[in-house]
Scaffold this motif. Structure first.
Motif, PDB file in Angstrom:
ATOM      1  N   GLU A  78      -0.678  14.260   4.813  1.00 50.96           N
ATOM      2  CA  GLU A  78      -0.819  14.415   6.167  1.00 50.96           C
ATOM      3  C   GLU A  78       0.417  13.860   7.285  1.00 50.96           C
ATOM      4  O   GLU A  78       1.112  13.479   6.793  1.00 50.96           O
ATOM      5  CB  GLU A  78      -2.037  13.828   6.751  1.00 50.96           C
ATOM      6  CG  GLU A  78      -2.668  14.029   8.311  1.00 50.96           C
ATOM      7  CD  GLU A  78      -2.920  15.372   8.368  1.00 50.96           C
ATOM      8  OE1 GLU A  78      -2.025  16.241   8.821  1.00 50.96           O
ATOM      9  OE2 GLU A  78      -3.909  15.935   8.014  1.00 50.96           O
ATOM     10  N   PHE A  80       0.851  11.444   9.754  1.00 46.61           N
ATOM     11  CA  PHE A  80       0.209  10.475  10.070  1.00 46.61           C
ATOM     12  C   PHE A  80       0.890   9.843  11.595  1.00 46.61           C
ATOM     13  O   PHE A  80       2.093  10.154  11.708  1.00 46.61           O
ATOM     14  CB  PHE A  80      -0.021   9.172   9.259  1.00 46.61           C
ATOM     15  CG  PHE A  80      -0.962   9.783   8.160  1.00 46.61           C
ATOM     16  CD1 PHE A  80      -2.321   9.361   8.412  1.00 46.61           C
ATOM     17  CD2 PHE A  80      -0.408  10.280   7.106  1.00 46.61           C
ATOM     18  CE1 PHE A  80      -3.149   9.682   7.256  1.00 46.61           C
ATOM     19  CE2 PHE A  80      -1.418  10.496   6.039  1.00 46.61           C
ATOM     20  CZ  PHE A  80      -2.870  10.174   6.192  1.00 46.61           C
ATOM     21  N   GLN A  83       4.687   4.172  12.508  1.00 44.57           N
ATOM     22  CA  GLN A  83       4.169   2.960  12.860  1.00 44.57           C
ATOM     23  C   GLN A  83       5.576   2.043  13.346  1.00 44.57           C
ATOM     24  O   GLN A  83       5.460   1.220  14.243  1.00 44.57           O
ATOM     25  CB  GLN A  83       3.629   2.018  11.611  1.00 44.57           C
ATOM     26  CG  GLN A  83       2.357   2.556  11.169  1.00 44.57           C
ATOM     27  CD  GLN A  83       1.616   1.921   9.879  1.00 44.57           C
ATOM     28  OE1 GLN A  83       1.055   0.860  10.034  1.00 44.57           O
ATOM     29  NE2 GLN A  83       2.454   2.342   8.521  1.00 44.57           N
ATOM     30  N   SER A 125      -2.406   5.675  12.134  1.00 47.63           N
ATOM     31  CA  SER A 125      -1.176   5.419  11.271  1.00 47.63           C
ATOM     32  C   SER A 125      -1.737   5.490   9.865  1.00 47.63           C
ATOM     33  O   SER A 125      -2.905   5.476   9.650  1.00 47.63           O
ATOM     34  CB  SER A 125      -0.839   4.004  11.525  1.00 47.63           C
ATOM     35  OG  SER A 125      -1.739   2.983  11.093  1.00 47.63           O
ATOM     36  N   THR A 126      -0.765   5.373   8.803  1.00 41.04           N
ATOM     37  CA  THR A 126      -1.086   5.348   7.134  1.00 41.04           C
ATOM     38  C   THR A 126      -1.948   3.960   6.940  1.00 41.04           C
ATOM     39  O   THR A 126      -2.709   4.145   6.222  1.00 41.04           O
ATOM     40  CB  THR A 126       0.353   5.230   6.597  1.00 41.04           C
ATOM     41  OG1 THR A 126       1.109   4.512   6.795  1.00 41.04           O
ATOM     42  CG2 THR A 126       0.703   6.620   6.512  1.00 41.04           C
ATOM     43  N   ALA A 130      -5.439   4.256   5.319  1.00 46.35           N
ATOM     44  CA  ALA A 130      -5.615   3.557   4.125  1.00 46.35           C
ATOM     45  C   ALA A 130      -6.720   2.714   4.069  1.00 46.35           C
ATOM     46  O   ALA A 130      -7.619   2.608   3.048  1.00 46.35           O
ATOM     47  CB  ALA A 130      -4.206   3.065   3.521  1.00 46.35           C
ATOM     48  N   VAL A 143       0.086   4.512  -0.423  1.00 46.20           N
ATOM     49  CA  VAL A 143       0.703   5.463   0.588  1.00 46.20           C
ATOM     50  C   VAL A 143       1.992   5.679   0.297  1.00 46.20           C
ATOM     51  O   VAL A 143       2.722   4.835  -0.016  1.00 46.20           O
ATOM     52  CB  VAL A 143       0.768   4.908   2.110  1.00 46.20           C
ATOM     53  CG1 VAL A 143       1.312   5.623   3.135  1.00 46.20           C
ATOM     54  CG2 VAL A 143      -0.627   4.664   2.391  1.00 46.20           C
ATOM     55  N   ASP A 145       5.441   7.579   1.966  1.00 40.77           N
ATOM     56  CA  ASP A 145       6.184   8.281   2.802  1.00 40.77           C
ATOM     57  C   ASP A 145       7.014   9.183   2.418  1.00 40.77           C
ATOM     58  O   ASP A 145       7.889   9.169   1.750  1.00 40.77           O
ATOM     59  CB  ASP A 145       6.808   7.320   3.902  1.00 40.77           C
ATOM     60  CG  ASP A 145       5.938   6.432   5.008  1.00 40.77           C
ATOM     61  OD1 ASP A 145       4.713   6.934   5.006  1.00 40.77           O
ATOM     62  OD2 ASP A 145       6.354   5.345   5.313  1.00 40.77           O
ATOM     63  N   GLY A 149       9.010   9.704   6.573  1.00 38.37           N
ATOM     64  CA  GLY A 149       7.737   9.183   7.221  1.00 38.37           C
ATOM     65  C   GLY A 149       7.382  10.291   8.096  1.00 38.37           C
ATOM     66  O   GLY A 149       6.160  10.166   8.734  1.00 38.37           O
ATOM     67  N   SER A 152       3.078  11.713   5.051  1.00 36.22           N
ATOM     68  CA  SER A 152       2.803  10.779   4.272  1.00 36.22           C
ATOM     69  C   SER A 152       1.546  11.314   3.210  1.00 36.22           C
ATOM     70  O   SER A 152       0.862  11.988   3.521  1.00 36.22           O
ATOM     71  CB  SER A 152       2.466   9.376   4.840  1.00 36.22           C
ATOM     72  OG  SER A 152       3.436   8.907   5.640  1.00 36.22           O
ATOM     73  N   VAL A 154      -1.399  10.064   0.678  1.00 37.90           N
ATOM     74  CA  VAL A 154      -2.438   8.809   0.464  1.00 37.90           C
ATOM     75  C   VAL A 154      -3.031   9.257  -0.821  1.00 37.90           C
ATOM     76  O   VAL A 154      -3.668  10.395  -0.556  1.00 37.90           O
ATOM     77  CB  VAL A 154      -3.368   8.590   1.784  1.00 37.90           C
ATOM     78  CG1 VAL A 154      -4.256   7.516   1.347  1.00 37.90           C
ATOM     79  CG2 VAL A 154      -2.632   8.321   3.049  1.00 37.90           C
TER      80      VAL A 154
END
Length: 163
Positions: A78, A80, A83, A125-126, A130, A143, A145, A149, A152, A154
């Motif tokens: 996805e 995400f 961050q 965010s990841t 998560a 996770v 990246d 990034g 990412s 998951v």
């Protein structure tokens, strides 16, 4: 499984001919999967979880856990929300300036790429995602990246699979 029946046929067209007899496409909701408990060995979702209503994502993850066998694996690829400040700035520039221009030129539909940008910026965010995966009962949540990034992966496992 796809919420949009119109997306099932294009998905079917991408399945290699030899595998098609083993694949069943189902119209359904990620938050109420039309599958039996423990029916699936694996679950893959590529750039689709962002399209689930944000308040239904925890339920969709619980449904994924429900339909997977013990030891079953889930992989979600996805876009995400970034961050880190530097990554956020790069994403902002790329998403606001480059993506609509290039995507619009290639597809002829700039609005689709504006929607993509808005959905990324409003998504988890990841780290947040998560945590939701773990809260849904998965273990070994990881996770990774990809492409600096931009996207990412998951991954997670349903407990109880044994060794």
């Amino acid at each position: 499984v796809d919420f949009s029946a119109e997306m099932l046929q294009p998905g079917c067209d991408k399945i290699p001919e030899a595998l098609r007899p083993r694949v069943t496409l189902v119209n359904g909701d990620a938050a109420a999967l039309p599958l039996a408990d423990g029916q699936a060995a694996g679950l893959v979702c590529g750039f689709g979880i962002r399209n689930v209503d944000r308040d239904k994502i925890p339920q969709a993850l619980r449904e994924a856990r429900r339909v997977l066998k013990p030891g079953g694996r889930m992989a979600i690829l996805e876009f995400f929300r970034p961050q880190r400040a530097l990554t956020r700035a790069a994403h902002w520039f790329y998403n606001r300036q480059v993506l609509p221009l290039v995507g619009g030129a290639v597809s002829g539909d700039r609005d689709a790429y504006r929607y993509l940008v808005q959905s990324i910026e409003g998504f988890h965010s990841t780290a947040d995602f998560a945590a939701l995966v773990q809260d849904a009962g998965f273990i070994d949540v990881a996770v990774e990246d990809l492409t600096l990034g931009i996207a990412s992966l998951v991954t997670a496992t349903v407990p109880g699979g044994g060794a």
